[in-house]
Design a protein around this motif. Structure first.
Motif, PDB file in Angstrom:
ATOM      1  N   PRO A 127      39.926 -16.209  39.056  1.00 26.39           N
ATOM      2  CA  PRO A 127      39.981 -17.594  38.554  1.00 26.39           C
ATOM      3  C   PRO A 127      41.402 -18.117  38.408  1.00 26.39           C
ATOM      4  O   PRO A 127      41.629 -19.313  38.594  1.00 26.39           O
ATOM      5  CB  PRO A 127      39.260 -17.503  37.198  1.00 26.39           C
ATOM      6  N   ASP A 128      42.369 -17.222  38.138  1.00 21.37           N
ATOM      7  CA  ASP A 128      43.743 -17.697  37.975  1.00 21.37           C
ATOM      8  C   ASP A 128      44.313 -18.222  39.289  1.00 21.37           C
ATOM      9  O   ASP A 128      45.213 -19.034  39.308  1.00 21.37           O
ATOM     10  CB  ASP A 128      44.630 -16.576  37.419  1.00 21.37           C
ATOM     11  N   ILE A 129      43.785 -17.752  40.427  1.00 24.08           N
ATOM     12  CA  ILE A 129      44.222 -18.258  41.736  1.00 24.08           C
ATOM     13  C   ILE A 129      43.313 -19.392  42.198  1.00 24.08           C
ATOM     14  O   ILE A 129      43.767 -20.460  42.591  1.00 24.08           O
ATOM     15  CB  ILE A 129      44.190 -17.117  42.792  1.00 24.08           C
ATOM     16  N   GLU A 130      42.039 -19.157  42.088  1.00 21.83           N
ATOM     17  CA  GLU A 130      41.071 -20.056  42.717  1.00 21.83           C
ATOM     18  C   GLU A 130      40.956 -21.398  42.021  1.00 21.83           C
ATOM     19  O   GLU A 130      40.776 -22.420  42.666  1.00 21.83           O
ATOM     20  CB  GLU A 130      39.698 -19.381  42.790  1.00 21.83           C
ATOM     21  N   MET A 131      41.058 -21.410  40.656  1.00 23.31           N
ATOM     22  CA  MET A 131      40.882 -22.672  39.935  1.00 23.31           C
ATOM     23  C   MET A 131      41.957 -23.664  40.334  1.00 23.31           C
ATOM     24  O   MET A 131      41.694 -24.849  40.531  1.00 23.31           O
ATOM     25  CB  MET A 131      40.920 -22.433  38.420  1.00 23.31           C
ATOM     26  N   GLU A 132      43.181 -23.168  40.509  1.00 25.77           N
ATOM     27  CA  GLU A 132      44.278 -24.041  40.902  1.00 25.77           C
ATOM     28  C   GLU A 132      44.053 -24.587  42.314  1.00 25.77           C
ATOM     29  O   GLU A 132      44.254 -25.760  42.591  1.00 25.77           O
ATOM     30  CB  GLU A 132      45.606 -23.260  40.814  1.00 25.77           C
ATOM     31  N   THR A 177      39.246 -19.991  31.637  1.00 27.92           N
ATOM     32  CA  THR A 177      38.906 -19.500  30.300  1.00 27.92           C
ATOM     33  C   THR A 177      38.774 -17.976  30.335  1.00 27.92           C
ATOM     34  O   THR A 177      38.705 -17.385  31.415  1.00 27.92           O
ATOM     35  CB  THR A 177      37.563 -20.074  29.834  1.00 27.92           C
ATOM     36  N   ASN A 178      38.725 -17.395  29.181  1.00 28.53           N
ATOM     37  CA  ASN A 178      38.527 -15.942  29.106  1.00 28.53           C
ATOM     38  C   ASN A 178      37.193 -15.543  29.705  1.00 28.53           C
ATOM     39  O   ASN A 178      37.061 -14.477  30.319  1.00 28.53           O
ATOM     40  CB  ASN A 178      38.606 -15.461  27.656  1.00 28.53           C
ATOM     41  N   ALA A 179      36.235 -16.415  29.501  1.00 29.52           N
ATOM     42  CA  ALA A 179      34.915 -16.116  30.080  1.00 29.52           C
ATOM     43  C   ALA A 179      35.028 -15.980  31.595  1.00 29.52           C
ATOM     44  O   ALA A 179      34.426 -15.105  32.209  1.00 29.52           O
ATOM     45  CB  ALA A 179      33.922 -17.222  29.726  1.00 29.52           C
ATOM     46  N   ASP A 180      35.839 -16.886  32.193  1.00 32.18           N
ATOM     47  CA  ASP A 180      36.022 -16.807  33.648  1.00 32.18           C
ATOM     48  C   ASP A 180      36.663 -15.476  34.024  1.00 32.18           C
ATOM     49  O   ASP A 180      36.266 -14.824  34.994  1.00 32.18           O
ATOM     50  CB  ASP A 180      36.923 -17.952  34.152  1.00 32.18           C
ATOM     51  N   ARG A 181      37.700 -15.090  33.255  1.00 31.31           N
ATOM     52  CA  ARG A 181      38.422 -13.848  33.593  1.00 31.31           C
ATOM     53  C   ARG A 181      37.511 -12.632  33.416  1.00 31.31           C
ATOM     54  O   ARG A 181      37.555 -11.693  34.210  1.00 31.31           O
ATOM     55  CB  ARG A 181      39.673 -13.707  32.716  1.00 31.31           C
ATOM     56  N   ASN A 182      36.667 -12.669  32.390  1.00 33.37           N
ATOM     57  CA  ASN A 182      35.738 -11.548  32.182  1.00 33.37           C
ATOM     58  C   ASN A 182      34.753 -11.433  33.331  1.00 33.37           C
ATOM     59  O   ASN A 182      34.413 -10.346  33.784  1.00 33.37           O
ATOM     60  CB  ASN A 182      34.968 -11.730  30.870  1.00 33.37           C
ATOM     61  N   LYS A 183      34.322 -12.617  33.789  1.00 34.27           N
ATOM     62  CA  LYS A 183      33.357 -12.637  34.884  1.00 34.27           C
ATOM     63  C   LYS A 183      33.984 -12.008  36.140  1.00 34.27           C
ATOM     64  O   LYS A 183      33.347 -11.240  36.867  1.00 34.27           O
ATOM     65  CB  LYS A 183      32.945 -14.091  35.182  1.00 34.27           C
ATOM     66  N   TYR A 184      35.278 -12.319  36.366  1.00 41.14           N
ATOM     67  CA  TYR A 184      35.982 -11.770  37.532  1.00 41.14           C
ATOM     68  C   TYR A 184      36.098 -10.254  37.403  1.00 41.14           C
ATOM     69  O   TYR A 184      35.858  -9.518  38.368  1.00 41.14           O
ATOM     70  CB  TYR A 184      37.366 -12.420  37.616  1.00 41.14           C
TER      71      TYR A 184
END
Ligand SMILES: [Zn+2]
Length: 821
Positions: A614-619, A666-673
């Motif tokens: 998510p840190d790459i893709e969301m941007e 969000t943290n939820a996104d990072r956890n999902k990854y």
């Protein structure tokens, strides 16, 4: 538009599909273009193997002929007698034999004449051509067809015989058992047809200017009908279109003609000293070692010779071994030239190439005819086997057209008389005749074609009465190759001639039948029997198999069936057997259907692989959204008007959502990854990591098969930097769905364009849908000028007459071989 694509962990389904023998598709309309042909082809046996080769017990009959014939110039007829020795190599006992009486096609009451249908014009109107009327008048004046005087056994006893149209049954006094032979004799005569009036493959050509004649005799002697392992006695009558089904044998023929005639015939002349002058024999010997044509009878001598006739006669004796027919030509008009053609291997390392033609054929013939014979042998032998006979001859028998017999061919094309302007002071030094480029290439083309027939079907002895394509299609294919080796941009009907563009027009037309149609039932004889099968072999060689595999397999077919009788399945099976490539889809589409090739690229979608981080893709998503969806126009114009929103004006209304858009991680996104990474197998995690590093461009390319005929996809892929790459995708891409296919391409550079079949090698009928992105079609438009309509009735009348004549010529034109056979 560019998208990112998410990798899916693939699930493999074990497919357990069982097909019953009788296939019935009741769900959807799926069609398997790759279904094997076995069920449609004859069952292999001891005579013909499943690999397409002659079987261990292959057999064929043999018929040897001894003939005496006399040409009667006074009433333009022949009388003759022959003894046929017939050898029964079949395993069967025969109680009768069937004889072919091809000349009976022209007789009163023949099936061919009775079933001729009337002509209709383009709009369905009734049409009567001059030629049709003149033919009917000639048939009323002159009786045509064989007059059989006697049929006797070897001891001179009459044999019971029954004539059935163009065939005759001779009842044998004793059954002819396997391995035995029998001899019988026939006496006959007939009036020779005037070919330009009646239309046929032999006859005479009359030159009214000086009342001289060329005689060219074909289908002139009763000969054995074929008896085969696949069809028994051949019993399709001669109707005109379907040619001949023949047995091999030796011929010894004595031809008696006026003493001032020159004779050209199948086989080798046996009595030179009795029929040629010492000077002619001397020149003939020079020709036998000359690499260029030399005259045996010069133009001047021929012109002198044709001035007066004689009542004296000479008898020319010819012998021919292992031929399936015998033809001959005779005239006091003949110029005669010859040269030697040397070849590697084979029974005849030196072949004598010769041409016979009247002064009216000059200056075209002495320059090109014999060279074209030698060229044909050079090219055809490379693709099949060394030329299998000691001589090869081209005779100018008619104005246009061509016809083939073993070692002798009848060819057309003559130059036009040149008329100098009345006030031209140099008129005397101008040539008597000139010719067009089309005439020159027409002559070379027709000679290549007819000499080429010595290979197919004179040696590879296919059944012409049943399958026109097996000799004409294969021969037209090799003719096309030989023409392009004669001269670049060989002018055959159009400039920069590509047979595949020509055939595409035909294959999209409504009025057609599959190639696998019996010869006399073919619609559009030329395109169906010649052009389409020839084109299919060009596609097979240049696109499907490639030259190396094709040439090996094709030569294998030629060599397996040399001096034998192949059927279509023998050809289909051999080309697969020797190339190692399944071609059933190809035969099914090109030979058993009337589909055509028209492939379209309907859509191309470009992707990048998503890392799922998510840190790459969301941007990236945020940037992509900004790029793909433009800002709301009302909002833009409000801002341009200087209008401030309430939230801008009152900062207290702002909260969390004003600082973070929907792409905030969000943290939820990072956890999902993290969970995703956890769930992946090691190799899947590797692939994901690698994709992020490679950063490839992923393409989904949609193809649509509009024409129905499955085709390989030769692709030209051009990247954003202008680099070009060819990619050949085999036809098997259509095996699950013959109408639509999506190809995945993974490239390290972005693609700028994709084109299907840029080199015009698949016979695609419509190139407007072959490019992505599609192109603006460019051509020039003539400005249209309104003209007042005037009525010049006299000119109109003349034009109508002219058109009727042209129309007739057109109706007989055959692509690749105008009015030829
Ligand atoms: Zn032909």
């Amino acid at each position: 538009m560019r998208f990112r694509i998410f990798l899916l962990a693939a699930a493999l389904f074990a497919m357990d599909v069982a097909f019953a023998d009788a296939i019935r598709q009741t769900k959807s309309d799926h069609y398997d273009a790759f279904r094997q042909l076995e069920v449609d082809l004859p069952t292999p046996n001891v005579y013909r193997t499943a690999s397409g080769a002659p079987g261990s017990q292959y057999w064929q009959q043999r018929a040897d002929h001894r003939i005496r014939v006399t040409l009667h110039e006074d009433n333009r007829s022949i009388s003759a007698s022959e003894t046929i020795k017939y050898t029964n190599n079949s395993p069967d006992t025969l109680r009768y034999v069937w004889i072919q009486l091809d000349q009976n096609r022209f007789a009163d009451g023949s099936i061919a004449r009775l079933t001729e249908t009337a002509s209709r014009g383009e709009n369905g109107e009734d049409v009567l051509r001059y030629g049709t009327l003149a033919r009917a008048q000639r048939n009323a004046d002159v009786e045509h067809g064989f007059k059989i005087a006697s049929v006797t056994d070897s001891r001179g006893r009459e044999l019971k015989h029954t004539i059935v149209d163009t065939m005759m049954r001779i009842d044998l006094p004793q059954p002819l058992r396997s391995g035995q032979n029998t001899s019988f004799s026939i006496e006959w005569s007939f009036n020779i047809i005037e070919e330009s009036v009646i239309g046929g493959r032999g006859g005479y050509d009359h030159f009214p200017e000086n009342d001289t004649y060329i005689y060219f005799l074909a289908q002139w002697h009763p000969k054995l009908a074929a008896y085969t392992d696949y069809g028994g006695w051949k019993n399709q009558q001669f109707l005109g279109a379907g040619e001949f089904t023949q047995e091999f044998g030796d011929y010894e023929v004595e031809i008696t003609v006026p003493a001032d005639h020159i004779v050209s015939a199948t086989g080798v002349l046996q009595n030179e000293s009795a029929v040629l002058t010492a000077e002619q024999r001397r020149r003939l010997n020079i020709a036998r070692s000359s690499d260029k044509p030399v005259f045996i009878v010069t133009p001047e001598e021929a012109i002198e010779n044709e001035k007066q006739g004689t009542t004296d006669t000479k008898t020319w004796i010819f012998k021919a071994e292992n031929v399936r027919d015998f033809a001959w030509a005779s005239s006091r008009k003949f110029i005669w030239d010859g040269m030697i053609h040397r070849q590697e291997g084979g029974e005849f390392p030196e072949v004598l190439a010769m041409s016979f033609y009247p002064q009216e054929a000059e200056p075209l013939w002495s320059q090109y005819s014999t060279q074209a014979i030698a060229h044909t042998m050079e090219v055809y032998s490379r693709f099949s086997f060394p030329y299998p006979y000691p001589v090869a001859q081209s005779v100018n028998a008619w104005e246009s057209g061509g016809m083939e017999y073993p070692m002798i061919t009848f060819n057309g094309r003559r130059p036009e008389p040149f008329e100098a302007d009345e006030d031209d002071p140099d008129a005397d030094s101008k040539p008597e005749r000139t010719y067009s480029r089309r005439s020159k290439h027409g002559l070379v083309g027709v000679i290549i074609h007819e000499i080429g027939h010595t290979y197919f079907p004179m040696t590879v002895n296919s059944d012409e009465r049943q399958w026109t394509w097996m000799d004409e299609g294969i021969n037209s294919f090799l003719q096309y190759l030989a023409e392009l080796e004669w001269e670049e941009n060989f002018h055959n009907h159009r400039e920069n001639y590509n047979i595949l563009e020509y055939v595409a027009e035909y294959m999209t037309s409504e009025n057609q039948v599959p190639i696998m149609t019996q010869s006399d039932s073919i619609l559009q004889f030329g395109p169906n029997g010649y052009t389409k099968p020839a084109s299919s072999l060009v596609v097979l060689r240049e696109t499907v198999l490639g030259r190396e595999l094709f040439d090996f397999a094709f030569r294998e077919y030629a060599q397996r069936w040399k001096f034998k009788r192949p059927t279509p399945s023998d050809l289909f099976r051999t080309l697969e057997d020797a190339s190692g490539v399944d071609l059933d889809w190809f035969w099914r589409g090109w030979y058993y259907s009337t589909d055509h090739v028209d492939i379209a690229i309907t859509s191309v979608r470009e992707y990048k692989v998503s890392t799922s981080d998510p840190d790459i893709e969301m941007e990236l998503d945020r940037e992509e959204r900004a790029r793909v969806i433009p800002e709301n126009i009302t909002q833009i114009r409000n801002r341009e008007e200087g209008r401030k929103t309430r939230v801008d004006r009152l900062p207290e209304l702002q909260d969390f959502y004003n600082e973070n858009d929907e792409y905030t991680v969000t943290n939820a996104d990072r956890n999902k990854y993290a969970e995703l990474l956890e769930s992946l197998e090691d190799w899947e995690r590797e692939a994901l990591k690698r994709a992020a590093i490679d950063d490839d461009f992923i393409y989904f390319v949609d193809f649509e098969n509009i024409g129905g005929l499955v085709s390989p996809l030769p692709l030209l892929i051009t990247d954003v930097d202008g680099n070009e790459e060819f990619l050949m995708i085999p036809a098997e891409i259509w095996r699950k769905d013959y109408r639509a296919a999506t190809k995945l391409l993974i490239r390290d550079k972005a693609i700028a364009s994709i084109e299907v079949d840029p080199r015009r090698q698949t016979a695609d009928a419509d190139f407007s849908n072959n490019s992505y992105p599609s192109r603006i079609e460019k051509s020039r438009l003539e400005l249209y000028k309104d003209e007042e309509e005037t009525r010049d009735m006299m000119a109109d009348m003349l034009r109508v007459l002219r058109k009727a004549k042209d129309g007739e010529e057109d109706s007989e034109a055959v692509p690749l071989e105008p009015t030829g056979n």
